[in-house]
Design an enzyme around this catalytic site. Structure first.
Site, mmCIF file in Angstrom:
data_model
loop_
_atom_site.group_PDB
_atom_site.id
_atom_site.type_symbol
_atom_site.label_atom_id
_atom_site.label_comp_id
_atom_site.label_asym_id
_atom_site.label_seq_id
_atom_site.Cartn_x
_atom_site.Cartn_y
_atom_site.Cartn_z
ATOM 1 N N PHE A 66 -40.500 21.543 40.838
ATOM 2 C CA PHE A 66 -41.728 20.634 40.138
ATOM 3 C C PHE A 66 -42.921 21.309 40.968
ATOM 4 O O PHE A 66 -43.930 20.458 41.098
ATOM 5 C CB PHE A 66 -41.463 19.801 40.000
ATOM 6 C CG PHE A 66 -40.691 19.929 39.230
ATOM 7 C CD1 PHE A 66 -40.069 19.905 37.597
ATOM 8 C CD2 PHE A 66 -38.919 19.167 40.195
ATOM 9 C CE1 PHE A 66 -39.069 19.145 37.145
ATOM 10 C CE2 PHE A 66 -37.495 18.074 39.363
ATOM 11 C CZ PHE A 66 -37.692 18.293 37.717
ATOM 12 N N ALA A 102 -35.928 23.416 36.687
ATOM 13 C CA ALA A 102 -35.594 23.091 37.801
ATOM 14 C C ALA A 102 -33.942 22.672 37.722
ATOM 15 O O ALA A 102 -32.757 22.550 38.580
ATOM 16 C CB ALA A 102 -36.466 22.009 37.855
ATOM 17 N N CYS A 137 -42.721 9.531 39.622
ATOM 18 C CA CYS A 137 -44.232 8.875 38.831
ATOM 19 C C CYS A 137 -43.604 7.889 37.620
ATOM 20 O O CYS A 137 -44.512 7.662 36.988
ATOM 21 C CB CYS A 137 -44.841 9.793 38.913
ATOM 22 S SG CYS A 137 -44.379 11.241 37.664
HETATM 23 N N1 SAH Z 1 -45.429 18.688 42.293
HETATM 24 C C1 SAH Z 1 -46.584 19.271 41.792
HETATM 25 C C2 SAH Z 1 -46.861 18.232 40.488
HETATM 26 C C3 SAH Z 1 -45.898 17.899 39.303
HETATM 27 S S1 SAH Z 1 -45.851 17.503 38.361
HETATM 28 C C4 SAH Z 1 -48.155 18.801 42.440
HETATM 29 O O1 SAH Z 1 -48.329 17.961 43.823
HETATM 30 O O2 SAH Z 1 -48.837 18.957 41.810
HETATM 31 C C5 SAH Z 1 -43.957 18.539 36.869
HETATM 32 C C6 SAH Z 1 -44.492 19.679 36.906
HETATM 33 O O3 SAH Z 1 -42.899 19.570 36.669
HETATM 34 C C7 SAH Z 1 -44.887 20.644 36.078
HETATM 35 O O4 SAH Z 1 -46.390 21.379 36.750
HETATM 36 C C8 SAH Z 1 -44.260 20.994 34.841
HETATM 37 O O5 SAH Z 1 -44.951 21.905 34.592
HETATM 38 C C9 SAH Z 1 -43.589 21.245 35.623
HETATM 39 N N2 SAH Z 1 -41.855 20.650 34.952
HETATM 40 C C10 SAH Z 1 -41.266 19.769 34.010
HETATM 41 N N3 SAH Z 1 -40.069 19.614 33.079
HETATM 42 C C11 SAH Z 1 -39.260 21.069 34.214
HETATM 43 C C12 SAH Z 1 -38.321 21.451 34.207
HETATM 44 N N4 SAH Z 1 -37.453 21.332 33.316
HETATM 45 N N5 SAH Z 1 -38.142 22.475 35.410
HETATM 46 C C13 SAH Z 1 -39.362 23.090 35.750
HETATM 47 N N6 SAH Z 1 -40.945 22.904 36.171
HETATM 48 C C14 SAH Z 1 -40.865 21.457 35.411
#
Ligand code: SAH
Length: 411
Positions: free
Chosen positions: A241, A294, A354
């Site tokens: 993520f 993910a 979060c």
């Molecule tokens: N770690 C990042 C923030 C993550 S926000 C930072 O520090 O900037 C959450 C992220 O999860 C988003 O970019 C979204 O696109 C991604 N996301 C949501 N569901 C997901 C999934 N099932 N698999 C992969 N990515 C996912």
């Protein structure tokens, strides 16, 4: 005194007396005839004074307490100016090291030029969020009150005084405007001519585009956790993520290789551009950016017995409501279980949530259960929250939404 009085029922009054500024619409006694976004006097059902609040005619959160004083509309602009000044002053005070330069300047050589300037309830400005990205200030009005032209003008004017060289952009979240029944409005520049910039956190540089970028901007609340993760990170790293590479770009300064995963192609495109800004600092070779779900990817990697020395898990909020908590905990557990299985002994897991509805205690319990299922003995190195520019108010648990646990499987 405010024009209107709103009466709240026993539950609403108890909530305010316990130090929480919100009263839900279902806790109003009788009908409320105050106008959208106005200042109201709040009393309990026996007529006892509770305070002055901002009223929303649409949101489930009908009132947000501003003060226990008896305020007037005329006094409101000055109160806002004072509170904005205190919010800025607080960041100056906590920012001696990391946030030292409040004035924009050349990003090169700057350690940190970006932080949350105003965090709504936690700065006693419920409904107002302001973030500073180097020389671009992003303002979000989340309520009818802060959407009022007169109050927005006060906010913009104050911010311009505190940050004279910065441009100011008002960012609009259409979903929130919908909930507050506000007319649709586009994100727009409200001062200056800059809506794009490069900003720096912990010496790592990022692109920011307030008008055409993704909805979110950056996750400024993770700034101190990026630095903490970097302190423990080593070897082969996986950032799950990753969004625009927040953790990955920090890990690349200390790890031998970094793989970063996100489901969003636009986010990864910005991440790759961010990588170019920072390549001179990287010990790792090129970061491997992978567009994938993910859950699927971790499953495949675990099946393939992949091993890592450092894994970061920073998923979006899985529990948006209290009812969603059990499902959210199952999601967190699946991710953490797979990550723990893939970590070498002595490795580092940085795992975040979060979701405000998932408490730190529940999160730790979930993690313990994942460790047991993975057959690992895991030591907690640090229990962390959001960066200090996102302060927590006692009695307003919503301000303490971010959990970040850094831990290490020993065996
Ligand atoms: N770690 C990042 C923030 C993550 S926000 C930072 O520090 O900037 C959450 C992220 O999860 C988003 O970019 C979204 O696109 C991604 N996301 C949501 N569901 C997901 C999934 N099932 N698999 C992969 N990515 C996912």
């Amino acid at each position: 005194m405010a024009d209107r009085t709103i009466t709240v029922n026993h539950r609403g009054a108890a909530r305010l007396r316990a130090g929480h500024p919100w009263v839900y619409r279902s806790d109003l006694a009788g009908s409320a005839d105050a106008a959208a976004g106005t200042l109201v006097s709040v009393r309990d059902d026996r007529g006892r004074w509770l305070g002055s609040a901002l009223y929303s005619s649409a949101s489930q959160i009908a009132i947000r307490l501003l003060s226990s004083d008896d305020l007037t509309e005329e006094a409101l602009p000055n109160l806002l100016r004072e509170r904005i000044a205190s919010a800025v002053q607080f960041r100056r005070q906590i920012g001696d090291d990391a946030l030292a330069d409040l004035e924009p300047r050349e990003t090169q050589g700057t350690l940190c030029d970006s932080y949350r300037v105003i965090f709504s309830e936690a700065d006693l400005l419920p409904g107002l969020i302001v973030d500073k990205y180097n020389d671009v200030i992003s303002l979000q009005a989340l309520t009818q009150a802060f959407d009022r032209d007169d109050l927005r003008a006060v906010v913009v004017e104050s911010l311009a005084e505190h940050f004279p060289a910065a441009s100011i952009v008002e960012r609009v979240d259409p979903h929130i405007r919908d909930l507050e029944q506000l007319l649709a409005r586009e994100s727009q520049l409200v001062k200056g001519d800059l809506s794009k910039t490069i900003f720096t956190l912990n010496g790592v540089r990022f692109h920011y585009d307030a008008l055409t970028g993704q909805k979110t901007g950056a996750f400024l609340d993770q700034r101190e956790n990026y630095a903490a993760a970097e302190r423990y990170a080593h070897g082969e790293a996986l950032d799950v993520f990753t969004y625009q590479g927040g953790f990955a770009l920090h890990l690349a300064r200390v790890c031998s290789s970094v793989t970063a995963v996100d489901a969003s192609r636009p986010a990864l495109e910005v991440a790759e551009e961010n990588e170019k800004l920072n390549r001179d600092q990287h010990r790792a070779g090129e970061i491997e950016w992978i567009e994938a779900n993910a859950f699927d990817l971790l499953k495949d990697y675990a099946t393939a017995s992949r091993q890592y020395d450092t894994i970061v898990l920073d998923p979006p909020a899985f529990a948006k409501t209290k009812r969603a908590v059990p499902t959210a905990l199952r999601g967190y557990k699946e991710l953490n279980l797979r990550a723990l299985k893939m970590l070498r002994s002595g490795g580092t897991l940085v795992t975040c949530s979060c979701s405000f509805h998932v408490s730190e205690a529940e999160f730790l319990e979930m993690l313990g259960s994942a460790a047991a299922d993975a057959g690992r003995v895991v030591r907690v190195l640090e229990r962390r929250g959001a960066s200090s520019d996102h302060p927590v108010l006692l009695n307003v648990p919503e301000t303490a939404y971010l959990k970040c646990v850094i831990c290490q499987p020993l065996a």
